[in-house]
Design an enzyme around this catalytic site. Sequence first.
Site, mmCIF file in Angstrom:
data_model
loop_
_atom_site.group_PDB
_atom_site.id
_atom_site.type_symbol
_atom_site.label_atom_id
_atom_site.label_comp_id
_atom_site.label_asym_id
_atom_site.label_seq_id
_atom_site.Cartn_x
_atom_site.Cartn_y
_atom_site.Cartn_z
ATOM 1 C CB VAL A 165 16.200 0.386 -5.545
ATOM 2 C CG1 VAL A 165 16.294 -0.067 -6.698
ATOM 3 C CG2 VAL A 165 15.813 -0.553 -4.522
ATOM 4 N N GLY A 195 8.687 7.882 -6.261
ATOM 5 C CA GLY A 195 8.933 9.158 -7.069
ATOM 6 C C GLY A 195 9.189 8.776 -8.556
ATOM 7 C CE1 TYR A 207 11.624 -8.469 4.053
ATOM 8 C CE2 TYR A 207 10.090 -9.801 5.198
ATOM 9 C CZ TYR A 207 10.319 -9.513 4.131
ATOM 10 O OH TYR A 207 10.024 -10.049 2.711
ATOM 11 C CE1 TYR A 245 5.707 9.296 -1.635
ATOM 12 C CE2 TYR A 245 5.453 9.821 -3.986
ATOM 13 C CZ TYR A 245 6.025 10.094 -2.627
ATOM 14 O OH TYR A 245 7.025 10.673 -2.607
ATOM 15 C CB THR A 291 6.945 -17.888 -2.313
ATOM 16 O OG1 THR A 291 5.637 -17.302 -2.128
ATOM 17 C CG2 THR A 291 6.663 -18.589 -3.998
#
Length: 314
Positions: free
Chosen positions: A58, A103, A146, A160, A176
């Site tokens: 991605v 986007g 990170y 955004y 977790t």
Amino acid sequence: MKRILITGAAGFLGSHLSDRFIKEGYDVIGMDNLITGDLGNIEHLFPLEHFTFYHHDVSTFVHVPGKLDYILHFASPASPIDYLKMPIQTLKVGSLGTHNLLGLARVKNARLLIASTSEVYGDPLVNPQPEEYWGNVNPIGPRGVYDEAKRFQEAITMAYHNYHGLETRIVRIFNTYGPRMRVNDGRALPAFFSQAIENKDITVFGDGKQTRAFCYVDDLVEGIYRLLLSDYHLPVNIGNPDEISILQAANEVVELVNGSTSKIVFKGLPKDDPKVRRPDITKAKEILGWTPKVDRMEGLAKTYEYFKKKLDKS
Ligand code: UDP
């Protein structure tokens, strides 16, 4: 039928989320570049009519044909060992990857939920951590790749939302655990389980007095599901506030692993390892009506079953 894109779908959290949204009757598109994900986590979904998988990174332009109602951005190396090994990819997926998905969300008119982290609080000077706490992060330390990617991810997501009016959600995920964690991802619980099962030394870093609060994966997924469908756009902590020392976690794992002869050994504490961590979950309780339900002994027992099978096979 609602259609959802889940990035990092072959990972620990992404695969459990894919299961949940399939169960809720969604059309699920899983996306993963498989650098830390494992197709084994989602192979049971491949035969399903309402599951599609794209092998894609991605951090480069993301194209998905057809409509999208929701996007969950869970792609990222997420254990300290992984992001030390892949610092640039970690920075890119949190920044460029998030930008691409924002986007995509705009053109599809979809709601985007991003996976943020308790690491935005760094080595916190406030315990437990409420969402209002700004954190204590070393930008150039080993965890900086990170932590800062995730902080930037929150910033661009809010931009955004504020500038374009995009529907966004931000979950800050605390430690977790559960089935499908990678055996060798370097995290405390997978390390302790595999060491205890194989009767090897249990490596506790530092004096083991540093604390964490471990949330079972099913509880986390429930919190994320509720947050996505809520109308709240500011960050929400999801985690289990039951805080213990890492030494206690190591002892509990050794006790659980029947007949293990492992001994605890102390190793150097990694740089910038947070000394304490515990979520303040007031917001999740009030806004989402969410609290964790699975207690640690029950969650650890299920996790043990998983690691036992996994290590038997390898
Ligand atoms: N840790 C440990 N032994 C290990 C792996 C981790 O003592 O083999 C410690 C680590 O230093 C940290 C805690 O366990 O204090 C939790 O580490 P983890 O990597 O699971 O996640 P973190 O909360 O640090 O992101």
